[in-house]
Design a protein around this motif. Sequence first.
Motif, short mmCIF file in Angstrom:
data_model
loop_
_atom_site.label_atom_id
_atom_site.label_comp_id
_atom_site.label_asym_id
_atom_site.label_seq_id
_atom_site.Cartn_x
_atom_site.Cartn_y
_atom_site.Cartn_z
N GLY A 9 31.40 14.51 -29.79
CA GLY A 9 30.17 13.74 -29.67
C GLY A 9 28.91 14.55 -29.47
N ARG A 10 29.01 15.87 -29.53
CA ARG A 10 27.83 16.72 -29.31
C ARG A 10 27.25 17.14 -30.66
NH1 ARG A 10 30.17 21.25 -25.45
NH2 ARG A 10 28.13 22.19 -25.93
N ARG A 11 26.79 16.16 -31.42
CA ARG A 11 26.33 16.44 -32.78
C ARG A 11 25.05 17.27 -32.78
NH1 ARG A 11 27.08 10.65 -33.20
NH2 ARG A 11 29.27 10.24 -33.69
N ALA A 12 24.16 17.02 -31.83
CA ALA A 12 22.93 17.81 -31.76
C ALA A 12 23.25 19.28 -31.49
CB ALA A 12 22.01 17.26 -30.67
N ASP A 13 24.25 19.54 -30.63
CA ASP A 13 24.66 20.92 -30.37
C ASP A 13 25.28 21.54 -31.61
OD1 ASP A 13 23.81 20.86 -27.75
OD2 ASP A 13 25.76 20.29 -26.93
N ALA A 14 26.03 20.74 -32.37
CA ALA A 14 26.61 21.25 -33.62
C ALA A 14 25.52 21.68 -34.58
CB ALA A 14 27.50 20.17 -34.25
N LEU A 15 24.46 20.91 -34.69
CA LEU A 15 23.37 21.26 -35.59
C LEU A 15 22.59 22.47 -35.08
CD1 LEU A 15 22.10 17.66 -36.46
CD2 LEU A 15 23.38 19.23 -37.95
N ARG A 16 22.46 22.60 -33.76
CA ARG A 16 21.82 23.80 -33.21
C ARG A 16 22.67 25.05 -33.48
NH1 ARG A 16 19.62 20.17 -29.25
NH2 ARG A 16 21.56 20.12 -28.06
N ARG A 17 24.00 24.90 -33.39
CA ARG A 17 24.87 26.02 -33.70
C ARG A 17 24.71 26.43 -35.17
NH1 ARG A 17 29.51 27.90 -31.37
NH2 ARG A 17 28.38 27.24 -29.50
N TYR A 18 24.62 25.46 -36.03
CA TYR A 18 24.41 25.76 -37.45
C TYR A 18 23.07 26.48 -37.67
CZ TYR A 18 22.57 24.78 -42.11
OH TYR A 18 21.97 24.89 -43.33
N ALA A 19 22.01 26.00 -37.03
CA ALA A 19 20.69 26.62 -37.21
C ALA A 19 20.70 28.06 -36.72
CB ALA A 19 19.64 25.80 -36.46
N ALA A 20 21.36 28.32 -35.58
CA ALA A 20 21.42 29.68 -35.07
C ALA A 20 22.22 30.59 -36.02
CB ALA A 20 22.07 29.68 -33.68
N PHE A 21 23.31 30.06 -36.55
CA PHE A 21 24.13 30.84 -37.48
C PHE A 21 23.34 31.16 -38.76
CE2 PHE A 21 27.20 30.96 -41.02
CZ PHE A 21 27.97 32.04 -40.62
N ARG A 22 22.62 30.17 -39.26
CA ARG A 22 21.81 30.37 -40.47
C ARG A 22 20.76 31.45 -40.24
NH1 ARG A 22 18.54 25.24 -42.24
NH2 ARG A 22 17.53 25.81 -40.27
N ALA A 23 20.13 31.41 -39.04
CA ALA A 23 19.11 32.41 -38.73
C ALA A 23 19.73 33.81 -38.63
CB ALA A 23 18.42 32.04 -37.41
N THR A 24 20.92 33.92 -38.04
CA THR A 24 21.59 35.21 -37.93
C THR A 24 21.95 35.77 -39.30
OG1 THR A 24 22.52 34.61 -35.77
CG2 THR A 24 23.58 36.41 -36.95
N LEU A 25 22.47 34.91 -40.18
CA LEU A 25 22.79 35.35 -41.54
C LEU A 25 21.54 35.87 -42.26
CD1 LEU A 25 25.25 32.79 -43.18
CD2 LEU A 25 25.67 35.18 -42.63
N ALA A 26 20.45 35.14 -42.12
CA ALA A 26 19.22 35.53 -42.81
C ALA A 26 18.70 36.86 -42.27
CB ALA A 26 18.17 34.44 -42.64
N GLU A 27 18.77 37.04 -40.95
CA GLU A 27 18.25 38.26 -40.34
C GLU A 27 19.12 39.47 -40.63
OE1 GLU A 27 17.09 39.97 -35.88
OE2 GLU A 27 17.53 37.85 -36.19
N ASP A 28 20.46 39.30 -40.52
CA ASP A 28 21.36 40.45 -40.65
C ASP A 28 21.71 40.79 -42.09
OD1 ASP A 28 21.29 40.37 -37.94
OD2 ASP A 28 23.42 39.92 -37.63
N LEU A 29 21.85 39.76 -42.93
CA LEU A 29 22.31 39.99 -44.30
C LEU A 29 21.33 39.53 -45.36
CD1 LEU A 29 26.05 38.85 -43.95
CD2 LEU A 29 25.12 41.15 -43.73
N GLY A 30 20.29 38.82 -44.96
CA GLY A 30 19.39 38.26 -45.95
C GLY A 30 20.07 37.22 -46.83
N ALA A 31 21.04 36.50 -46.23
CA ALA A 31 21.85 35.55 -46.99
C ALA A 31 21.74 34.16 -46.36
CB ALA A 31 23.32 35.98 -47.01
N ALA A 32 22.21 33.17 -47.13
CA ALA A 32 22.24 31.77 -46.66
C ALA A 32 23.69 31.37 -46.43
CB ALA A 32 21.60 30.86 -47.69
N PRO A 33 23.95 30.34 -45.62
CA PRO A 33 25.32 29.88 -45.40
C PRO A 33 25.98 29.41 -46.69
CG PRO A 33 23.85 28.96 -43.75
CD PRO A 33 22.99 29.60 -44.79
#
Length: 587
Positions: A144-168
């Motif tokens: 039931g923590r859907r907002a946390d799930a979306l925040r986890r996705y946003a953080a992961f997307r930002a890490t991918l962009a910063e470290d690899l210049g890639a998208a999920p």
Amino acid sequence: MSELFWPGRPERDARRALRGTLYEMRSALCQGANKIVRQSRDRLSVNPESIATEFRGGDGNPGHAAGEFLIGLEIGTPGFDQWCAEERARLCEAAVGRAVASMEVCLAEGRFAAALGAAEQVMALDPLSELGCRGAMRALSGIGRRADALRRYAAFRATLAEDLGAAPEAATERLADHIRQADDRLPHVALSRPDMPSLVVMPFADLTGGDKAHLVDGMAADVRTALARDRALFVVAGDSADTYRETMLGAAEIAGELGVRYLLQGRVRLDDERLRLDVELADGPRKTVVWSERYDRLRGSILSVQDEVVAQIVATLRGYKGIVQRNEAQLARAKSEADLETHDHLMRGMMLKERFLKEDMRAARDHFDQALALSPNSAPAHGWLAWTWFFEVYLGWANDPAEALALTEQNARRSVQLDPDLDFAHWALGAAYLAAGDNAAALDCFDRALELNPNNSDALANCAWPLMFEGRTEEAVSRLERAMRLNPFHPDWYLWGLGMARYLQGKFPEACAALGRMAQPNEQSKAFEIAALFRVGEAERAREEVLALDRLAPGAQVADIVAPLGFRDHRVQIALADALHAAGVAG
């Protein structure tokens, strides 16, 4: 071994150093030493499984990893450094594999808290793991923590962009879209399962490819419709089933989100001559398959196969609940080639109609006309044709509204005449009455459709309009809420009805909330949103939505917006017009 750690030293000195090191290892490992180190007269080795056990913390739980293998240890010899790096990578990969496997098992069993722990371990070992990110998102959504799930996705997307210049990956993006939609549509508390047998017919997998996808979708839709007519079953609407087409969620997760017990899943292979359908009925919460079957038939018998599937599923479900066993399965006769081609046009037309755009609606009408040219007595084709003419009237597309209204009624009545037991036919006739302003007759037709198919969520939601027009707003809200339970991932127009009803109740903040959630508003829904914003004193936001209305329908006039609303009490229309004028809408 000695050469690996002490290169260049005399063999005797190297062996002495090795013995000293082994003594220190045994002292440090205590009782665990004999499990790890294996020593004979001329051979020294270690037990990889014991190392892995110690690496996991001794209990096999991947969540207790002690860190990377020999991290920080620097010997200064190339051979050791290479060996250490290879072992570190191998052990890390093995730990990730164990954690992923544990995560997937927990997700499949609906143990979301445990799945989250395993997913966190995957991410700790490999912060760029798409599997770990998706597992964490699924687990958080499952509890039931859907907002946390979306925040986890946003953080992961930002890490991918910063470290690899890639998208999920696309699968991660689709999962995020699904969770975002669930966060918007589903309640914050889990949906409870109905007392009666409840199921969702999932989109059937198309193993054929090419241009057969609409037939595969049509088969699933026809099975769903036929099952929905059984009053002893609770059948989730097709809109909600379609949201799980590519989300990668398991049966337990889907059953939990939709509040149902059973999932019907199918795989279809279809060519010019034969149909093969593999179908299974899964008990989501119990993670078991309660029935499965393979059908291999001539393509001309496609509709009879659907009837056979429905009969067996109903017999299985109702027997499982100990209610009434079906005594026999009524199979349809094999259909002719003309009937099959009619079915093809119906499926293509229905896909186009669902876009609710003028050109697509008219293209859908062409398919329904072709279906009728092949099978003039097709009740579904007449019913769908009636709906295409209804939208010409209700959305103002028709050059001759009177002619469009007459064609709506003509085709709807013909559909009812051809098949009085077809719920869809009565629903179409209700639309004709609604467009003509006869609210009582429209409601009678919608109610008749629901008598024939109590799981028709669209007919249930459509009841809101004649009820609101007759001043029975509380009943309208009740029916909309029931429709949303049958169809949790409901289309936007359910929110349109709910927003109108809340406005009529004087619950203007709730009206703003419902109408503001629409992804595809129309000029009428936008007008009610503007009026609601004005009523709560949000003048600036109301002005912004007036501009949005002008972009949506350039030159829209208050009189044109209010005129189609068939309220029995004309004071409602007058008050709405006053609010729109005050908010800045022209005319």
